[in-house]
Motif scaffolding. Structure first.
Motif, PDB file in Angstrom:
ATOM      1  N   ARG A   1       0.818  -1.217   0.000  1.00 23.25           N
ATOM      2  CA  ARG A   1       0.000   0.000   0.000  1.00 23.25           C
ATOM      3  C   ARG A   1       0.853   1.269   0.000  1.00 23.25           C
ATOM      4  N   VAL A   2       2.028   1.185   0.609  1.00 21.91           N
ATOM      5  CA  VAL A   2       2.862   2.388   0.746  1.00 21.91           C
ATOM      6  C   VAL A   2       4.144   2.319  -0.084  1.00 21.91           C
ATOM      7  N   GLY A   3       4.288   1.272  -0.901  1.00 24.47           N
ATOM      8  CA  GLY A   3       5.451   1.173  -1.771  1.00 24.47           C
ATOM      9  C   GLY A   3       6.720   0.719  -1.090  1.00 24.47           C
ATOM     10  N   TYR A   4       6.588  -0.092  -0.049  1.00 25.11           N
ATOM     11  CA  TYR A   4       7.739  -0.619   0.682  1.00 25.11           C
ATOM     12  C   TYR A   4       7.737  -2.142   0.597  1.00 25.11           C
TER      13      TYR A   4
ATOM     14  N   ARG B   1       9.821  13.000   6.263  1.00 18.60           N
ATOM     15  CA  ARG B   1       8.536  13.522   6.716  1.00 18.60           C
ATOM     16  C   ARG B   1       7.411  13.159   5.756  1.00 18.60           C
ATOM     17  N   GLU B   2       7.656  13.304   4.434  1.00 22.20           N
ATOM     18  CA  GLU B   2       6.618  13.003   3.455  1.00 22.20           C
ATOM     19  C   GLU B   2       6.256  11.516   3.463  1.00 22.20           C
ATOM     20  N   GLN B   3       7.251  10.659   3.700  1.00 22.22           N
ATOM     21  CA  GLN B   3       6.986   9.228   3.773  1.00 22.22           C
ATOM     22  C   GLN B   3       6.100   8.902   4.970  1.00 22.22           C
ATOM     23  N   LEU B   4       6.384   9.540   6.098  1.00 19.19           N
ATOM     24  CA  LEU B   4       5.558   9.302   7.281  1.00 19.19           C
ATOM     25  C   LEU B   4       4.125   9.759   7.025  1.00 19.19           C
ATOM     26  N   ASP B   5       3.947  10.879   6.332  1.00 20.19           N
ATOM     27  CA  ASP B   5       2.594  11.349   6.027  1.00 20.19           C
ATOM     28  C   ASP B   5       1.825  10.313   5.209  1.00 20.19           C
ATOM     29  N   ALA B   6       2.518   9.653   4.279  1.00 17.56           N
ATOM     30  CA  ALA B   6       1.871   8.600   3.484  1.00 17.56           C
ATOM     31  C   ALA B   6       1.496   7.419   4.376  1.00 17.56           C
ATOM     32  N   PHE B   7       2.356   7.076   5.332  1.00 21.28           N
ATOM     33  CA  PHE B   7       2.060   6.004   6.272  1.00 21.28           C
ATOM     34  C   PHE B   7       0.835   6.355   7.101  1.00 21.28           C
ATOM     35  N   ILE B   8       0.797   7.583   7.608  1.00 18.56           N
ATOM     36  CA  ILE B   8      -0.312   8.018   8.457  1.00 18.56           C
ATOM     37  C   ILE B   8      -1.641   7.909   7.707  1.00 18.56           C
ATOM     38  N   LYS B   9      -1.628   8.329   6.450  1.00 20.15           N
ATOM     39  CA  LYS B   9      -2.849   8.243   5.647  1.00 20.15           C
ATOM     40  C   LYS B   9      -3.273   6.795   5.442  1.00 20.15           C
TER      41      LYS B   9
END
Length: 298
Positions: free
Chosen positions: A34-37, A54-62
Motif C-alpha cells: 500500500r505504501v510502496g515498501y 517527513r513526506e513518507q511518514l505522512d503517506a504512512f499516516i494516511k
C-alpha cells in the motif's frame, strides 16, 4: 528530567506503526504494497532499524488511518528520530555527532537559506570536487563521507517544491577559477554542476555577493524554515564551533544578517552569467587547447 533517547523514540514510533497496521488486519507485506515498501523494510521500520522522511511518514499516516492525535505523536517521534542521522537505512558514520541535527534539518526544512562566504556549501558540491577535498584533507572514511554529503545534495531532486537559497561571495567563485591546487577539470565540473542545479531545480537559487558590497565577510550562517512540526532556527559557524540560534537571536541576529546579505547579492540571472563566465575562464585559460570543456555561449 532526562529526555528519552533518540533510539527509544524511534522504537516507540515503530511500535505505533506496527499496532496501527495490525488494527487494520494487514500483514507487513500487505501494508508494504500500500505504501510502496517491501516487507523487509516494513519490518525494519517497526523494529527501529530504518528512518522515514517527513513526506513518507505522512503517506504512512494516511494509509494507517490513525487519529489526528496519534498522527501528531508519530510526527513528533519521527522528527526526534531523524536527528540520529538515519537516511535511506544507512546510519551516518562520517559526520560528527554534533552536526547530525543540522543535516537532519536540511532534509526536513521547507526553506533553507545559506551563506557560506568564501567556500562552496557542501550541498552544492559535485562528487569529483568533494572527493578531492576529502582526499586533500587526508580523510580515511572517504566512501562514507561522499555518501553522506551526496545525501545532502539529493534533497533537491527529492523535494522539488522546497526553496533553497545559497549566497556566496564573489571571492568563492574566484577561488574556483584561479586556484592552482586543484585539477581544472574538477573545477570546471564544480561550476557546471552549480549551473545544472539552478537549471534543473526551480526552487534552487545561487547568488553571489560582489566584491566591495560588504566591508567584511560575515561568518557562515544557515537559516531553516519549517511549515509544520518544528520551530524555525539558524546556526552560525564561529572559530569556537557551531552556534545554534535561540528564538531571540534568530530574529535579532541571523535573519537581519541574512536580509543584509541577500540585499547585497546579485540577481539570479546576473549570478548565472557570472557562473558561465567562470566556466569560460577555466575552459579557456586552464584546460589544454582542444580539450572538451564548456560549450560555446550563445
Amino acid at each position: 528530567m532526562t529526555l528519552p533517547s533518540v533510539e527509544t523514540q524511534q522504537r516507540e514510533l515503530g511500535t505505533m506503526i506496527s499496532a496501527a497496521r495490525k488494527r487494520l488486519g494487514l500483514t507487513q507485506a500487505e501494508f508494504g504494497r500500500r505504501v510502496g515498501y517491501t516487507q523487509a523494510n516494513i519490518s525494519k521500520l517497526e523494529n527501529a532499524h530504518l528512518g522515514l522522511q517527513r513526506e513518507q511518514l505522512d503517506a504512512f499516516i494516511k494509509a494507517l488511518k490513525v487519529s489526528d492525535a496519534e498522527a501528531a505523536v508519530m510526527r513528533r517521534l519521527n522528527a526526534s528520530a531523524s536527528t540520529s542521522g538515519i537516511w535511506s537505512g544507512r546510519r551516518l558514520v562520517a559526520t560528527p555527532p554534533w552536526f547530525r541535527d543540522i543535516l537532519a534539518a536540511e532534509q526536513e526544512a521547507d526553506t533553507v537559506r545559506s551563506w557560506t562566504g568564501e567556500r562552496i556549501s557542501g550541498q552544492l558540491q559535485c562528487e569529483s570536487y568533494m572527493l578531492t577535498l576529502f582526499n586533500t584533507a587526508g580523510r580515511r572514511d572517504i566512501d562514507d563521507a561522499v555518501y553522506e554529503r551526496g545525501q545532502r545534495a539529493r534533497v533537491f531532486a527529492r523535494h522539488p517544491k522546497r526553496e533553497y537559497e545559497f549566497l556566496l561571495s564573489e571571492s568563492a567563485l574566484l577561488q574556483l577559477t584561479r586556484t592552482r591546487k586543484l585539477d581544472p577539470y574538477i573545477l570546471l565540473d564544480q561550476v557546471k554542476h552549480m549551473l545544472s542545479l539552478i537549471d534543473a531545480h526551480p526552487g534552487v537559487s545561487i547568488r553571489f555577493v560582489p566584491f566591495g558590497e560588504l566591508p567584511h565577510l560575515p561568518l557562515d550562517l544557515t537559516v531553516f524554515g519549517f511549515a509544520q512540526g518544528a520551530d524555525d532556527f539558524a546556526y552560525g559557524e564561529t572559530p569556537q564551533g557551531v552556534q545554534r540560534s535561540t528564538a531571540e537571536t534568530l530574529r535579532s541576529s541571523y535573519l537581519d544578517r541574512w536580509t543584509a546579505l541577500s540585499g547585497a547579492a546579485l540577481s539570479r540571472e546576473d549570478s548565472r552569467t557570472l557562473l558561465e563566465h567562470a566556466a569560460r575562464e577555466i575552459n579557456d585559460t586552464r584546460l589544454p587547447a582542444g580539450a572538451a570543456g564548456f560549450p560555446a555561449l550563445p
